[in-house]
Design a protein around this motif. Structure first.
Motif, mmCIF file in Angstrom:
data_model
loop_
_atom_site.group_PDB
_atom_site.id
_atom_site.type_symbol
_atom_site.label_atom_id
_atom_site.label_comp_id
_atom_site.label_asym_id
_atom_site.label_seq_id
_atom_site.Cartn_x
_atom_site.Cartn_y
_atom_site.Cartn_z
ATOM 1 N N HIS A 48 -40.117 -86.365 42.989
ATOM 2 C CA HIS A 48 -39.997 -87.432 43.991
ATOM 3 C C HIS A 48 -40.183 -88.782 43.311
ATOM 4 O O HIS A 48 -40.942 -88.911 42.358
ATOM 5 C CB HIS A 48 -41.053 -87.268 45.093
ATOM 6 C CG HIS A 48 -40.921 -85.986 45.832
ATOM 7 N ND1 HIS A 48 -40.269 -85.889 47.044
ATOM 8 C CD2 HIS A 48 -41.333 -84.729 45.529
ATOM 9 C CE1 HIS A 48 -40.291 -84.625 47.455
ATOM 10 N NE2 HIS A 48 -40.934 -83.908 46.552
ATOM 11 N N GLN A 85 -33.612 -98.839 47.921
ATOM 12 C CA GLN A 85 -34.169 -98.118 46.761
ATOM 13 C C GLN A 85 -35.545 -98.632 46.348
ATOM 14 O O GLN A 85 -36.044 -98.281 45.273
ATOM 15 C CB GLN A 85 -33.209 -98.230 45.556
ATOM 16 C CG GLN A 85 -31.844 -97.608 45.770
ATOM 17 C CD GLN A 85 -31.926 -96.117 46.104
ATOM 18 O OE1 GLN A 85 -32.832 -95.418 45.655
ATOM 19 N NE2 GLN A 85 -31.005 -95.647 46.941
ATOM 20 N N SER A 104 -29.184 -95.886 55.245
ATOM 21 C CA SER A 104 -29.155 -94.414 55.272
ATOM 22 C C SER A 104 -30.574 -93.862 55.221
ATOM 23 O O SER A 104 -31.493 -94.515 54.706
ATOM 24 C CB SER A 104 -28.328 -93.871 54.108
ATOM 25 O OG SER A 104 -28.866 -94.332 52.892
ATOM 26 N N THR A 105 -30.762 -92.666 55.753
ATOM 27 C CA THR A 105 -32.094 -92.050 55.792
ATOM 28 C C THR A 105 -32.557 -91.781 54.362
ATOM 29 O O THR A 105 -31.835 -91.166 53.583
ATOM 30 C CB THR A 105 -32.025 -90.701 56.552
ATOM 31 O OG1 THR A 105 -31.375 -90.964 57.789
ATOM 32 C CG2 THR A 105 -33.403 -90.124 56.795
ATOM 33 N N PRO A 106 -33.755 -92.257 54.007
ATOM 34 C CA PRO A 106 -34.212 -92.026 52.642
ATOM 35 C C PRO A 106 -34.436 -90.535 52.372
ATOM 36 O O PRO A 106 -34.679 -89.765 53.297
ATOM 37 C CB PRO A 106 -35.541 -92.782 52.563
ATOM 38 C CG PRO A 106 -35.764 -93.412 53.869
ATOM 39 C CD PRO A 106 -34.716 -92.977 54.826
ATOM 40 N N ARG A 107 -34.378 -90.173 51.096
ATOM 41 C CA ARG A 107 -34.557 -88.758 50.727
ATOM 42 C C ARG A 107 -35.964 -88.288 51.064
ATOM 43 O O ARG A 107 -36.184 -87.194 51.547
ATOM 44 C CB ARG A 107 -34.293 -88.614 49.221
ATOM 45 C CG ARG A 107 -33.769 -87.263 48.832
ATOM 46 C CD ARG A 107 -33.818 -87.089 47.347
ATOM 47 N NE ARG A 107 -35.198 -86.944 46.905
ATOM 48 C CZ ARG A 107 -35.569 -86.325 45.794
ATOM 49 N NH1 ARG A 107 -34.664 -85.831 45.002
ATOM 50 N NH2 ARG A 107 -36.831 -86.229 45.471
ATOM 51 N N ASP A 108 -36.954 -89.150 50.793
ATOM 52 C CA ASP A 108 -38.342 -88.776 51.062
ATOM 53 C C ASP A 108 -38.858 -89.507 52.296
ATOM 54 O O ASP A 108 -38.654 -90.711 52.439
ATOM 55 C CB ASP A 108 -39.232 -89.144 49.865
ATOM 56 C CG ASP A 108 -38.934 -88.251 48.676
ATOM 57 O OD1 ASP A 108 -38.689 -87.053 48.873
ATOM 58 O OD2 ASP A 108 -38.929 -88.770 47.539
#
Ligand SMILES: Cc1cc2nc3c(=O)[nH]c(=O)nc-3n(C[C@H](O)[C@H](O)[C@H](O)COP(=O)(O)OP(=O)(O)OC[C@H]3O[C@@H](n4cnc5c(N)ncnc54)[C@H](O)[C@@H]3O)c2cc1C
Length: 497
Positions: free
Chosen positions: A50, A203, A337-341
């Motif tokens: 992560h 980011q 966009s929806t973050p990965r974490d």
């Protein structure tokens, strides 16, 4: 022996911004960083696959595209960075949450104003008058006499609960002093948080740092990582260069130090006064959820909270004071966009000396195992807890305080603990280890050198201990000090910041 126009100690926000500014004007400049990565207090790391930010909750000082005269606009202009390149996304809304009362705020100041009028109708006129006083004060006058903020605020606000609710976010995001702030610092923080507000790139801090590093290298600056400065060299009352940890000597006309006031004095062989080291350090817990925070019922972007009506901004007697804190949901900015974490980050005030004294030498658990998610049953809150915690080994202490921190935070947001899949936590010891700040003091010394001048010709303080904090503040400090002490000395063609 290498000779430079300017040597900059530290590749944090202020060092990089000062470096860009000087390189843009063809100065031969080197940024020296002891750590193996740049960013200083605002850095990033990878943990179990992560990507985590160290510092960034939010970029304060939001300015819309095309806005003029605001700190962020000035910063972009000075560094020749385009607004679109920052990829900024605004907060939804945030809140200050105290027992029995919650004030929402957003990047539209009117929301906070109406919330104060709703929750504190007797204070509405006073709040407007305070707002006017803040607006009219010129915080960029570096020669202005210092005064305490609380007596000024009490001229307008006479409800201690509202007073503390106003101070809580401003102190958490930028006070090196316990209990009170300097009035000019109060104004800087009030404007940057309540007037201008929060945003963030999708980011996170990596994006901001990449922009700065690319800009610095393109302008011809030199960055040396894993290069610590051991000593600042002087000839009489003039700085002449630095000696590195490896014994190498570099000379320069000007040395700009972002290492901190106390740390810079030590590099000159001076013993700083006992009161000079900052007392405010923090722990931060990072919980990875199995779904977005909004799905768990948490709508806010950031919550500044206190579980007691009087907010106590001071070094705790125990390892951590979990009775107040900041809860940040980075996924609750209006991101494209929806973050990965899906993260919940909680920051609490902590005691560096207690953490430094805990057993265990290393920074990784021997087994490689990390912290465990907090069990729901561990909801022993600070109010129920009396007396200092006995000294525990470092990792046991982290587990204990992670659970306490979550238990106290859920008085203010939905209980996210059943959804936690991974946990990390950093402590004052981590901050000291990676940034060199004595006492893990995130906001540096309570003594600030507003003009940057140290009394040694050619040696200037930039960043946190010049008195400008946070990402935008520290970067503007680097810019204004580079302008004032290097560029304006050599040319009149430099735009004022
Ligand atoms: C947990 C946390 C959360 C935060 N959240 C936010 C936020 O959401 N928004 C925000 O705007 N700000 C935030 N901040 C504050 C912000 O990160 C700082 O105010 C800002 O980055 C300070 O920048 P600086 O350049 O003054 O100093 P630093 O970042 O401290 O940089 C100094 C650098 O100097 C280096 N150095 C020190 N001594 C030497 C030496 N002898 N030789 C070589 N190098 C040396 C250090 O390694 C470091 O990289 C946060 C900070 C923390 C710790």
């Amino acid at each position: 022996m290498a000779q430079y126009d300017a040597i900059i100690i530290g590749a944090g926000m202020s060092g990089l911004a000062a470096g860009i500014r000087l390189a843009m004007y063809d100065k031969k400049v080197v940024v020296l960083e002891r750590h193996y990565v740049w960013g200083g207090l605002n850095s990033f790391y990878q943990f179990k696959g992560h990507q985590f930010d160290v510092g960034l909750h939010a970029l304060t000082n939001y300015a819309a595209r095309g806005a003029r005269g605001l700190p962020l606009s000035r910063l972009l202009k000075q560094l020749r960075i385009r607004w679109d390149d920052l990829d900024l996304h605004q907060q939804g809304f945030s809140a200050v949450s105290f027992p029995g009362v919650k004030l929402k705020f957003s990047n539209e100041f009117e929301l906070l104003r109406s919330e104060v009028a709703r929750a504190f109708p007797q204070q509405a006129d006073g709040f407007d008058a305070l707002t006017r006083a803040v607006r009219e004060f010129n915080e960029l006058d570096l020669e202005a006499p210092q005064q305490d903020a609380r007596p000024v605020v009490r001229r307008f606000i006479n409800d201690p609960l509202l007073e503390d609710m106003i101070f809580c976010p401003l102190m958490y995001y930028g006070s090196a002093r316990e209990h009170d702030m300097d009035w000019d610092q109060f104004v800087v923080m009030f404007k940057s948080i309540f007037f201008e507000g929060f945003s963030r790139p999708q980011q996170g801090v990596r994006h901001i740092l990449k922009l700065l590093i690319d800009r610095f290298r393109k302008a011809g600056g030199e960055l040396r990582l894993k290069t610590g400065v051991r000593r600042i060299l002087t000839d009489g009352n003039r700085a002449t260069g630095v000696e590195l940890d490896n014994g190498e000597t570099l000379t320069a006309e000007t040395v700009l130090s972002s290492a901190g006031l106390v740390e810079t004095e030590r590099m000159r062989g001076q013993e700083p006064g006992a009161q000079a080291t900052g007392k405010l350090s923090f722990t931060e817990t990072i919980s990875v959820l199995d779904q977005p925070a909004k799905h768990v019922g948490i709508e806010e972007t950031i919550v500044f909270f206190s579980n007691t009506a009087r907010f106590n901004y001071a070094q705790p007697a125990d390892d951590v004071d979990t009775s107040s804190g900041v809860i940040c949901m980075p996924g609750n900015f209006d991101l494209p966009s929806t973050p990965r974490d899906h993260l919940v980050r909680i920051t609490n005030i902590a005691n560096y000396d207690r953490w430094a004294a805990l057993g265990s030498a290393g920074f990784q658990p021997a087994s490689g195992a990390g912290l465990r998610p907090a069990p729901q049953a561990a909801d022993e809150t600070s109010a129920a807890h009396a007396g200092a915690t006995p000294a525990l080994p470092y990792y046991t202490a982290k587990q204990h305080w992670y659970e306490r921190s979550c238990a106290d935070a859920i008085s203010h947001i939905a209980d996210f603990r059943p959804h936690v899949t991974l946990v990390d936590m950093f402590t004052p010891r981590t901050i000291r280890h990676y940034t060199g700040h004595e006492g893990g003091a995130v906001y540096g010394s309570p003594k600030k050198l507003r003009t940057g001048a140290t009394g040694i010709e050619g040696l200037y303080i930039i960043g946190t201990d010049q008195g400008f904090l946070g990402i935008i503040g520290a970067a503007l400090s680097g810019i204004s000090m580079a302008n004032r002490w290097v560029l304006q000395r050599d040319t009149s063609a430099v735009e004022a910041t």
